[in-house]
Design an enzyme around this catalytic site. Structure first.
Site, PDB file in Angstrom:
ATOM      1  N   GLU A 208       0.844  -1.203   0.000  1.00 38.94           N
ATOM      2  CA  GLU A 208       0.000   0.000   0.000  1.00 38.94           C
ATOM      3  C   GLU A 208       0.872   1.242   0.000  1.00 38.94           C
ATOM      4  O   GLU A 208       1.982   1.238   0.522  1.00 38.94           O
ATOM      5  CB  GLU A 208      -0.892   0.015   1.253  1.00 38.94           C
ATOM      6  CG  GLU A 208      -1.832  -1.174   1.333  1.00 38.94           C
ATOM      7  CD  GLU A 208      -2.794  -1.074   2.510  1.00 38.94           C
ATOM      8  OE1 GLU A 208      -2.521  -0.303   3.457  1.00 38.94           O
ATOM      9  OE2 GLU A 208      -3.813  -1.784   2.472  1.00 38.94           O
ATOM     10  N   LYS A 210       2.497   4.500   1.198  1.00 45.59           N
ATOM     11  CA  LYS A 210       2.765   5.098   2.511  1.00 45.59           C
ATOM     12  C   LYS A 210       2.675   6.603   2.355  1.00 45.59           C
ATOM     13  O   LYS A 210       3.461   7.213   1.640  1.00 45.59           O
ATOM     14  CB  LYS A 210       4.151   4.701   3.033  1.00 45.59           C
ATOM     15  CG  LYS A 210       4.368   5.234   4.435  1.00 45.59           C
ATOM     16  CD  LYS A 210       5.662   4.785   5.049  1.00 45.59           C
ATOM     17  CE  LYS A 210       5.691   5.102   6.549  1.00 45.59           C
ATOM     18  NZ  LYS A 210       5.216   6.447   6.894  1.00 45.59           N
ATOM     19  N   GLU A 259      -4.896   7.848   7.265  1.00 47.40           N
ATOM     20  CA  GLU A 259      -3.919   8.932   7.332  1.00 47.40           C
ATOM     21  C   GLU A 259      -4.570  10.181   6.757  1.00 47.40           C
ATOM     22  O   GLU A 259      -5.326  10.095   5.788  1.00 47.40           O
ATOM     23  CB  GLU A 259      -2.689   8.532   6.493  1.00 47.40           C
ATOM     24  CG  GLU A 259      -1.491   9.426   6.615  1.00 47.40           C
ATOM     25  CD  GLU A 259      -0.490   8.986   7.686  1.00 47.40           C
ATOM     26  OE1 GLU A 259      -0.739   7.978   8.385  1.00 47.40           O
ATOM     27  OE2 GLU A 259       0.545   9.663   7.828  1.00 47.40           O
TER      28      GLU A 259
END
Length: 512
Positions: A208, A210, A259
Site C-alpha cells: 500500500e 505510505k 492517514e
DNA sequence: TTCCGACAGTGGGGTCGCAAT
DNA sequence: ATTGCGACCCCACTATCGGAA
C-alpha cells in the site's frame, strides 16, 4: 504507601538488567499496594503520570531545592499535589506552578526528588515502562500477560486495566471490548530495507502507498464522529472536513484507520510540514482549513456495524473497508502473491514515489489487527539517501551515554570553502563507534563548554537521511529529516565532503 | 545452540499555543 | 512583537533479554 518505597524499587529495577527480575520486583510491589494506592503505584512504576501532561518540564524541575531529611511523602499526597499543579492556569500561573513544584520537591528526599524528576519529565530510565509493567501486573494478579496486553490495547492505556484487574480479578478483563467512540492503540509498522526483503518475510501480502501525513482513527456512531491521533488525543474539532467525509460514508457505525494528507493545486501531496501545521492549528481552524484543506485516506476497518473485525485476517477487514469506503478515500494498493511476484511490488513502489509519496507499507494478508507483540506483519519501505558530511561539533551524551561524545553537529561544504550546519544526529552508532568517536573527536577539540565540544572540521562521516525539509534554524535554510550515521570515512578529507549546492540539486522540490 | 521478536533508551526537527519579557 | 518552553506530530537505530527454532 510511602513514595520512598517506590523510589527504592525503581532504583532496584534500574540496577538489574534481567527483564524477568524487573517483572518480579514490580509484581511484588503491586501485590503489596493498598487498593487506593494501586491506580497510582502502577502508572508511576510504568514511568507515567495519571494526570498526563502537567505543563512542567525540565527547565522548572532543574532548579535546585534543598531535599527533606526524612521521607514523609505518601503516594496519594504526591498525586493530590500534582493534580493541583495541573489545574493552575492563567496569568502568573508559571510562577505559581514553579512555587508548587518547589514545595513538592522540598518535601522529598534526594532519592525521591530524582524519582519525581524522571516521572514528570518522562525519563525514568529504569529499563521498565508500560510493557514490563503489564507483565508485572499480570504476574501480580495471576492473569495471562496476553490477556492483559489485549485489554490495554482496547482501553488505550494501562491505568483502567490495572484498576479493574485489582478490584475485580481476571474476569474484569471481559469488560474491555472494542467500542465505537473509545479509541484503541493503533497497529504500527516495522522497517524493511527493500520490498524484496519485506515480501520474503510476509509471503502473500498487499503493498500500500505510505502517505506522509498524520495518522487518524475515525469513529462514527450515527451522527456523531470522533477523530483520534496515534497517541489517542481527540482532534475532532481541528478537522471538520473529516467529520463531513465520515458522515458521507454509507455505514452509520464504524471505526476506520487511516492517514490525513493534503494536496496542492497540481494534485501533488503537500509536505509533512504543511500538514502538521494545519492539524496543529486549534485557534482559527476555519482559516487553517481554507489554506490547507485535508483529505482522509483509509487503509483498515476495525469495526463495522456491531462487528469487531480486529481478529479477522487483513483480507477480510479490507473487504469490509472496500464495501464502506469508495476508491478515492481508500489507499491505493496492489496485491502480491509471494516472493515470485516481487516485481509487482517493486513497480508499485516506483509508481508511488513518482506520485510524490513516501514509500510503501507491505502488509501480510493473513494478519490480525494488533497493537500487541504479534510480530511485524506491517513492514514499511522507504528510499534512503546518503551524504558525506563534516563533523563540526559534538555534544556530551546522557544516561547510558554519559561520558561519551554522542550527538554530532553535521556540516556541508559551501561555495567559499566553509561549512554550513545542516542538523544533528545521535543515531546509528554502535557502542564501539561511540567509544572511537569520543577519543577521536577530543583530539580535534578546540573548545569544550561542558555540553558542546567544538572541533576542527576535519572528520568526514557518511550520513543516511530520509529527505530534506525547510528550516529556520540552520543557515542554509534546510535540514535533514531523520539523519543517522552509516560509517566514518577516514579515507576522505573535508574538502571531499558534499556541498550545499549538490544537496539542494538532489531535492529540487524543497526550496530554502 | 543459535536466531529473532520485543523493549527500552537516546535523542532529532518542526509547529502551535501560551505566558513572560 | 518577540522569546522561551512544553506538548505532540513525524521518526531511526542499537543493545539486550529471553523465548522460539
Amino acid at each position: 504507601m510511602l513514595l520512598t518505597r517506590l523510589a527504592r524499587v525503581s532504583q532496584e529495577v534500574a540496577a538489574t538488567s534481567a527483564r524477568s527480575r524487573k517483572i518480579a520486583l514490580l509484581a511484588e510491589l503491586f501485590r503489596d499496594a493498598e487498593a487506593d494506592d494501586v491506580p497510582l503505584v502502577i502508572p508511576y512504576l510504568a514511568g507515567r503520570l495519571p494526570q498526563g501532561r502537567l505543563g512542567i518540564g525540565w527547565k522548572v524541575l532543574s532548579r535546585p531545592v534543598t531535599p527533606a531529611a526524612e521521607p514523609t511523602l505518601t503516594v496519594r499526597e504526591v498525586d493530590a499535589r500534582l493534580t493541583g499543579l495541573g489545574k493552575v492556569s492563567g496569568t502568573g500561573s508559571q510562577a505559581e506552578r514553579a512555587r508548587l513544584v518547589g514545595e513538592l520537591m522540598g518535601a522529598a528526599t534526594a532519592d525521591e526528588q530524582r524519582f519525581l524528576f524522571g516521572l514528570i519529565t518522562g525519563e525514568v530510565r529504569q529499563g521498565a515502562l508500560d510493557a514490563v509493567a503489564v507483565e508485572g501486573l499480570a504476574a501480580a494478579t495471576e492473569t495471562p500477560p496476553a490477556d492483559v496486553r489485549r485489554a490495554v490495547m482496547l482501553a488505550g492505556s494501562l491505568q483502567p486495566v490495572a484498576r479493574a484487574l485489582l478490584a475485580d480479578g481476571p474476569t474484569a478483563l471481559d469488560r474491555f471490548r472494542l467500542t465505537v467512540g473509545r479509541p484503541v492503540l493503533p497497529m504500527l509498522a516495522h522497517t524493511a530495507s527493500s520490498v524484496a526483503e519485506a515480501v520474503a518475510k510476509l509471503g502473500a501480502c498487499a503493498a500500500e502507498e505510505k502517505l506522509d501525513g498524520i495518522r487518524v482513527q475515525v469513529h462514527r456512531d450515527g451522527d456523531t464522529v470522533r477523530i483520534y491521533t496515534r497517541t489517542l488525543d481527540d482532534i475532532t474539532d481541528r478537522l471538520p472536513e473529516l467529520t463531513s467525509a465520515a458522515l458521507e460514508l454509507r455505514g452509520d457505525r464504524f471505526i476506520l484507520d487511516g492517514e490525513v494528507i493534503a494536496f496542492d493545486a497540481a494534485g501533488r501531496p503537500r509536505s509533512f510540514q504543511e500538514i502538521a501545521g494545519r492539524v496543529g492549528s486549534r485557534v482559527d481552524v476555519a482559516t487553517a482549513a481554507e489554506q490547507v484543506p485535508v483529505s482522509p485516506v483509509f487503509f483498515d476497518a476495525l469495526s463495522v456495524g456491531d462487528r469487531d473485525l480486529l481478529d479477522l485476517p487483513f483480507t477480510e477487514r479490507h473487504t469490509e473497508l472496500a464495501r464502506l469506503v469508495p476508491e478515492p478515500m481508500r489507499v491505493r494498493r496492489t496485491l502480491v502473491s509471494g516472493p515470485d511476484d516481487v516485481r509487482a511490488a517493486e513497480d508499485f513502489l516506483a509508481e508511488t514515489l513518482k506520485r510524490g509519496h513516501e514509500g510503501v507499507v507491505v502488509k501480510a494478508l493473513d494478519a490480525a489487527y494488533s497493537a500487541g507483540r504479534r510480530g511485524a506483519s506491517w513492514l514499511k519501505v522507504k528510499p534512503v539517501h546518503t551524504l558525506d558530511l563534516v563533523v563540526l561539533a559534538v555534544e556530551w551524551g546522557h544516561g547510558r551515554r554519559t561520558g561519551k561524545l554522542s550527538n554530532l553537529h553535521l556540516g556541508a561544504r559551501t561555495a567559499d570553502g566553509s561549512f554550513a550546519m545542516l542538523g544533528k544526529t545521535f543515531k546509528g552508532m554502535t557502542d564501539a563507534m561511540l567509544g572511537w568517536q569520543t577519543e577521536r573527536l577530543q583530539r580535534l577539540a578546540v573548545e569544550d563548554d561542558g555540553w558542546v565540544v567544538t572541533v576542527r572540521p576535519e572528520l568526514v562521516v557518511e550520513i543516511a537521511y530520509d529527505g530534506l525539509q525547510r528550516s529556520t534554524r540552520y543557515p542554509a535554510g534546510v535540514t535533514l529529516r531523520f539523519a543517522r550515521v552509516v560509517r566514518y570515512r577516514e579515507d576522505k578529507g573535508p574538502e571531499e565532503a558534499d556541498t550545499i549546492e549538490t544537496l539542494l540539486a538532489a531535492h529540487p522540490e524543497v526550496r530554502p
